[in-house]
Scaffold this active site. Structure first.
Site, PDB file in Angstrom:
ATOM      1  N   ASP A  32     -30.724  -5.184  -2.518  1.00  0.00           N
ATOM      2  CA  ASP A  32     -30.964  -3.986  -1.852  1.00  0.00           C
ATOM      3  C   ASP A  32     -29.879  -3.869  -0.791  1.00  0.00           C
ATOM      4  O   ASP A  32     -29.763  -4.645   0.072  1.00  0.00           O
ATOM      5  CB  ASP A  32     -32.332  -3.901  -1.487  1.00  0.00           C
ATOM      6  CG  ASP A  32     -32.986  -2.673  -1.001  1.00  0.00           C
ATOM      7  OD1 ASP A  32     -32.890  -1.595  -1.814  1.00  0.00           O
ATOM      8  OD2 ASP A  32     -32.970  -2.260   0.285  1.00  0.00           O
TER       9      ASP A  32
ATOM     10  N   ASP B 219     -37.368   9.465 -40.087  1.00  0.00           N
ATOM     11  CA  ASP B 219     -36.094   9.391 -40.449  1.00  0.00           C
ATOM     12  C   ASP B 219     -35.938  10.022 -42.047  1.00  0.00           C
ATOM     13  O   ASP B 219     -37.134  10.215 -42.603  1.00  0.00           O
ATOM     14  CB  ASP B 219     -35.548   8.001 -40.290  1.00  0.00           C
ATOM     15  CG  ASP B 219     -33.984   7.981 -39.936  1.00  0.00           C
ATOM     16  OD1 ASP B 219     -33.422   8.856 -40.724  1.00  0.00           O
ATOM     17  OD2 ASP B 219     -33.670   7.309 -38.918  1.00  0.00           O
TER      18      ASP B 219
ATOM     19  N   GLY C 121     -38.499  12.677 -43.215  1.00  0.00           N
ATOM     20  CA  GLY C 121     -37.800  14.190 -43.040  1.00  0.00           C
ATOM     21  C   GLY C 121     -36.840  14.350 -42.356  1.00  0.00           C
ATOM     22  O   GLY C 121     -36.121  13.234 -41.981  1.00  0.00           O
ATOM     23  N   ASP C 122     -36.192  15.685 -42.351  1.00  0.00           N
ATOM     24  CA  ASP C 122     -34.854  15.668 -41.928  1.00  0.00           C
ATOM     25  C   ASP C 122     -35.290  16.355 -40.456  1.00  0.00           C
ATOM     26  O   ASP C 122     -35.607  17.662 -40.347  1.00  0.00           O
ATOM     27  CB  ASP C 122     -34.110  16.502 -42.885  1.00  0.00           C
ATOM     28  CG  ASP C 122     -32.581  16.834 -42.311  1.00  0.00           C
ATOM     29  OD1 ASP C 122     -32.456  16.920 -40.951  1.00  0.00           O
ATOM     30  OD2 ASP C 122     -31.820  17.130 -43.220  1.00  0.00           O
ATOM     31  N   PHE C 123     -34.811  15.787 -39.391  1.00  0.00           N
ATOM     32  CA  PHE C 123     -35.038  16.314 -38.090  1.00  0.00           C
ATOM     33  C   PHE C 123     -34.366  17.645 -37.655  1.00  0.00           C
ATOM     34  O   PHE C 123     -34.685  18.518 -36.934  1.00  0.00           O
ATOM     35  CB  PHE C 123     -35.114  15.524 -36.777  1.00  0.00           C
ATOM     36  CG  PHE C 123     -33.679  14.883 -36.766  1.00  0.00           C
ATOM     37  CD1 PHE C 123     -32.369  15.256 -36.623  1.00  0.00           C
ATOM     38  CD2 PHE C 123     -33.803  13.285 -36.292  1.00  0.00           C
ATOM     39  CE1 PHE C 123     -31.225  14.638 -36.338  1.00  0.00           C
ATOM     40  CE2 PHE C 123     -32.638  12.638 -36.316  1.00  0.00           C
ATOM     41  CZ  PHE C 123     -31.192  13.302 -36.234  1.00  0.00           C
TER      42      PHE C 123
ATOM     43  N   ARG D  64     -29.304   7.275 -29.305  1.00  0.00           N
ATOM     44  CA  ARG D  64     -27.990   7.149 -30.115  1.00  0.00           C
ATOM     45  C   ARG D  64     -27.896   8.248 -31.197  1.00  0.00           C
ATOM     46  O   ARG D  64     -27.417   8.144 -32.248  1.00  0.00           O
ATOM     47  CB  ARG D  64     -27.623   5.972 -30.969  1.00  0.00           C
ATOM     48  CG  ARG D  64     -27.486   4.730 -30.054  1.00  0.00           C
ATOM     49  CD  ARG D  64     -27.407   3.455 -30.416  1.00  0.00           C
ATOM     50  NE  ARG D  64     -25.970   3.168 -30.530  1.00  0.00           N
ATOM     51  CZ  ARG D  64     -25.225   2.846 -31.551  1.00  0.00           C
ATOM     52  NH1 ARG D  64     -25.964   2.366 -32.667  1.00  0.00           N
ATOM     53  NH2 ARG D  64     -24.020   2.542 -31.704  1.00  0.00           N
TER      54      ARG D  64
HETATM   55  C1  M5T Z   1     -22.583   1.955   0.787  1.00  0.00           C
HETATM   56  C2  M5T Z   1     -22.804   1.914  -0.606  1.00  0.00           C
HETATM   57  C3  M5T Z   1     -23.710   1.917  -1.491  1.00  0.00           C
HETATM   58  N1  M5T Z   1     -23.631   1.890  -3.015  1.00  0.00           N
HETATM   59  C4  M5T Z   1     -24.570   1.807  -3.870  1.00  0.00           C
HETATM   60  O1  M5T Z   1     -25.964   2.116  -3.287  1.00  0.00           O
HETATM   61  C5  M5T Z   1     -27.008   1.669  -4.009  1.00  0.00           C
HETATM   62  C6  M5T Z   1     -27.820   1.104  -2.863  1.00  0.00           C
HETATM   63  O2  M5T Z   1     -29.294   1.412  -3.443  1.00  0.00           O
HETATM   64  P1  M5T Z   1     -30.176   0.195  -3.878  1.00  0.00           P
HETATM   65  O3  M5T Z   1     -31.754   0.819  -3.763  1.00  0.00           O
HETATM   66  O4  M5T Z   1     -29.927  -1.004  -3.280  1.00  0.00           O
HETATM   67  O5  M5T Z   1     -30.083  -0.105  -5.631  1.00  0.00           O
HETATM   68  P2  M5T Z   1     -30.217   0.965  -6.663  1.00  0.00           P
HETATM   69  O6  M5T Z   1     -28.933   1.532  -7.054  1.00  0.00           O
HETATM   70  O7  M5T Z   1     -31.464   1.858  -6.392  1.00  0.00           O
HETATM   71  O8  M5T Z   1     -30.433   0.018  -7.638  1.00  0.00           O
HETATM   72  P3  M5T Z   1     -31.525  -0.973  -8.078  1.00  0.00           P
HETATM   73  O9  M5T Z   1     -31.132  -2.461  -7.625  1.00  0.00           O
HETATM   74  O10 M5T Z   1     -32.274  -0.961  -9.418  1.00  0.00           O
HETATM   75  O11 M5T Z   1     -32.849  -0.667  -6.859  1.00  0.00           O
HETATM   76  C7  M5T Z   1     -26.359   0.438  -4.805  1.00  0.00           C
HETATM   77  O12 M5T Z   1     -26.145   1.120  -6.303  1.00  0.00           O
HETATM   78  C8  M5T Z   1     -25.108   0.324  -4.391  1.00  0.00           C
HETATM   79  O13 M5T Z   1     -24.065  -0.059  -5.498  1.00  0.00           O
HETATM   80  C9  M5T Z   1     -22.239   2.017  -3.344  1.00  0.00           C
HETATM   81  O14 M5T Z   1     -22.021   2.082  -4.803  1.00  0.00           O
HETATM   82  N2  M5T Z   1     -21.115   2.045  -2.710  1.00  0.00           N
HETATM   83  C10 M5T Z   1     -21.313   2.259  -1.369  1.00  0.00           C
HETATM   84  O15 M5T Z   1     -20.283   2.080  -0.482  1.00  0.00           O
END
Ligand code: M5T
Length: 627
Positions: free
Chosen positions: A88, A490, A516-518, A533
């Site tokens: 995080d 499909d 069926g054909d969507f 896809r």
């Molecule tokens: C400061 C900064 C942050 N980030 C992105 O900010 C998100 C933080 O949010 P998170 O809650 O930690 O993560 P998330 O994206 O919600 O993903 P998850 O781990 O599933 O909670 C992450 O994405 C990071 O890369 C960047 O890409 N570049 C930067 O300079």
């Protein structure tokens, strides 16, 4: 590899990254880690004021993200992972924690707050080791955090809004991405850059080294505590996992007070994966450094590597080695009825590519081959590999013509020119049909878990997977959501041939097939429709026909689209951009393009999860009627 035995320690483990962040996925993949992505459903709503320091909040959130995934995977009878990694990232300024902005106004507030000032970026990381005892999940958590200081330049209103309108801030902590346009806002960075981007790779490697190689006491003085253990330390403690040729040709020693690695052979990789060729003169002063274009060479060799994979799959070498264990090149050649010299070269090539391992007993499958290339393995991509060889390879050999004419070269490779040529090809004979369906089944199977678990779909009971082929995704859905009933819709040609693909799971009676054909036929009633896809393959006109039909589904029902979502520049990820070169009548789209397309047909609340694997996932809801 000398640089990553710590990462190598995880090779035989089932590693899961509990994060939807494409940046984290990229950082870890670039470091050579093999992992699956299962985004966490943990809501980032811990009470911030209950933490003494901001980093404690980030660490706890990272831990909860990882534990949620570990528990979910264990509970849903999916195989318990060995290691789950959660992270995080937060931005803090004047004691305030900034997460991802909820809208543009929020992004504006955050960025104007950061303007002209220094702030801290903390990433909390949790490494959760899992095991299952008496069907109960046991976890061992290791956590840590890293802090990086970043200073922003003074931002004018115009710059600020331009940046916000670029769309970049919305999925990023603090509302900026230092790795892209946001880099222009930054005056300086003190600390680990990748920590700002979302994952402190350096400290992560150190933690792994601590966990997997507790250093013998007499060597402790070799480890510099403010850096990743030196390459020498890795090699000493790597249980012989290093590639021996790396060890002999490149005796690495780390220069004191510098992060540069000097190799006595004069060749050493720098951070870009390029080789710096340095020439030491007699008095030890470096005279000349030129860059060796490794990346370019890799591109030049790409086709050779693909073909080596195709041919060894076609010869069923991975099946043979799985069955018989280590074999000499002569024995393999006899079994596959090929020349000894040719076979040996192919086996060595596969070893170089990491598909095989070679030792004094002969050649054997690497883990990757056992998992994905053996034809009857649980996650086999064998049929998809053959499809790439038989169908896509010839298509790409006509790329020059395809680019000049701007059309698909199906007619060159298949010998005819009709509108429904693709379907003709796939279904022209029973054997072709079976081969095509097997290819689609194998790729759908390995992506199904990502697609099925990107969002919590437990509220949907009646689901229809349009163009769901052999039902690979449908079976995964009913496995994860036992209350769900899924109809795979499909073409009749497909539906009459699905029985051989049915798994032996307990919920398979909840999967139904309807033909069926969507584009032409009525669609079954459902509260969740799936298009996996499908959209990228068809023309605007056909998509219009299909989405118009879906737009009259009952308000409140949902649509799940699985596709590779391009970034807004439309150049990433490369695999989607490369796939476009086949010049089908369809096209790949960016997140914004999918959002606009779906909104045009009355779907709202469009949420996009970038999984970082083959397919990203979009969920949207049919608008409630206003009258
Ligand atoms: C400061 C900064 C942050 N980030 C992105 O900010 C998100 C933080 O949010 P998170 O809650 O930690 O993560 P998330 O994206 O919600 O993903 P998850 O781990 O599933 O909670 C992450 O994405 C990071 O890369 C960047 O890409 N570049 C930067 O300079």
């Amino acid at each position: 590899m000398a640089l990553n035995p710590v990462i190598g320690k995880l090779v035989s483990k089932r590693v899961v990254l509990a994060s939807a962040s494409p940046r984290r996925q990229e950082i870890l993949a670039n470091a050579g880690l093999r992992f699956e992505v299962v985004p966490s459903w943990f809501k980032e709503t811990l009470e911030k004021s209950s933490f003494a320091a901001p980093y404690e909040y980030a660490v706890e959130t990272a831990k909860q993200k990882a534990l949620e995934v570990a528990n979910r995977m264990h509970l849903k009878h999916l195989r318990t992972p060995d290691v789950v990694i959660g992270a995080d990232t937060i931005v803090t300024i004047e004691e305030q924690i900034l997460e991802k902005p909820v809208d543009k106004q929020d992004a504006y507030k955050m960025l104007s707050r950061l303007s002209g000032k220094e702030h801290s970026v903390f990433t909390g990381v949790a490494i959760v080791h899992c095991s299952s005892k008496d069907n109960r999940l046991e976890t061992e958590v290791t956590d840590f955090y890293e802090e990086t200081k970043v200073k922003f330049a003074e931002l004018s209103e115009e710059l600020l809004w331009d940046y916000i309108h670029s769309g970049e801030p919305m999925d990023k902590a603090g509302g900026y991405g230092i790795q892209a346009l946001g880099g222009m806002l930054v005056e300086y960075v003190h600390g680990d850059f990748l920590n700002v981007v979302g994952f402190p790779l350096n400290r992560f490697c150190k933690k792994l080294a601590e966990l997997y190689y507790p250093p013998p006491k007499h060597t402790i003085h070799h480890i510099k505590h403010d850096s990743i253990p030196s390459v020498e330390t890795f090699e000493i403690s790597s249980d012989g996992e290093c590639n021996s040729s790396d060890n002999t040709s490149c005796k690495s020693a780390k220069k004191q007070n510098s992060s540069e690695i000097i190799c006595t052979s004069g060749k050493c990789r720098n951070g870009n994966g390029n080789y710096n060729v340095s020439m030491d003169s007699q008095n030890g002063v470096k005279e000349n450094t030129t860059q060796f274009p490794t990346k370019l060479l890799q591109l030049l060799d790409g086709f050779k590597a693909s073909k080596a994979l195709f041919v060894s799959s076609k010869l069923k070498i991975f099946d043979l080695l799985k069955e018989k264990g280590a074999m000499s090149s002569v024995d393999v050649a006899n079994q596959v009825k090929a020349s000894v010299c040719g076979t040996e070269r192919l086996l060595d090539a596969c070893t170089a590519l990491g598909l095989l391992e070679k030792n004094h007993q002969g050649y054997s499958n690497a883990e990757l081959a056992n998992l994905y290339l053996v034809s009857d393995s649980e996650s086999s991509l064998y049929n998809f590999v053959l499809y790439c060889n038989d169908r896509l390879w010839p298509l790409y050999t006509h790329l020059e013509l395809a680019v000049k004419e701007g059309t698909s070269q199906n007619h060159c490779t298949l010998g005819k020119k009709e509108e429904d040529l693709f379907q003709d090809f796939c279904y022209q004979s029973t054997e072709m049909k079976q081969r095509f369906m097997s290819a689609m089944h194998s790729i759908a199977k390995v992506t199904a878990r990502d697609v099925a678990s990107a969002f919590d779909l437990s509220q949907f009971r009646v689901v229809c997977d349009l163009g769901g082929c052999t039902g690979a995704l449908a079976y995964e859905l009913v496995e994860i959501y036992p209350e769900m009933k899924v109809t795979v819709f499909d073409l009749p040609d497909v539906v009459t041939n699905v029985s051989s693909f049915q798994p032996s799971g307990q919920n398979t009676t909840q999967v139904f097939f309807s033909s069926g054909d969507f584009f032409k036929d009525n669609l079954p009633e459902a509260d969740l429709y799936i298009l996996s896809r499908v959209l990228h393959d068809w023309s605007e006109e056909k998509i219009h026909t299909l989405l118009s039909k879906l737009s009259v589904c009952k308000p409140g029902s949902a649509l799940l689209v699985a596709e590779t979502v391009l970034d807004e520049k439309r150049t990433c990820p490369a695999r989607a951009v490369l796939q476009s070169l086949t010049m089908t009548e369809g096209k790949q789209r960016s997140g914004l393009e999918y959002q606009q397309l779906l909104e045009k047909y009355g779907f709202t609340n469009v949420q996009i999860k970038i999984t970082g694997n083959l397919l990203d996932v979009i969920l949207c809801i049919k608008k409630m009627s206003t009258h």
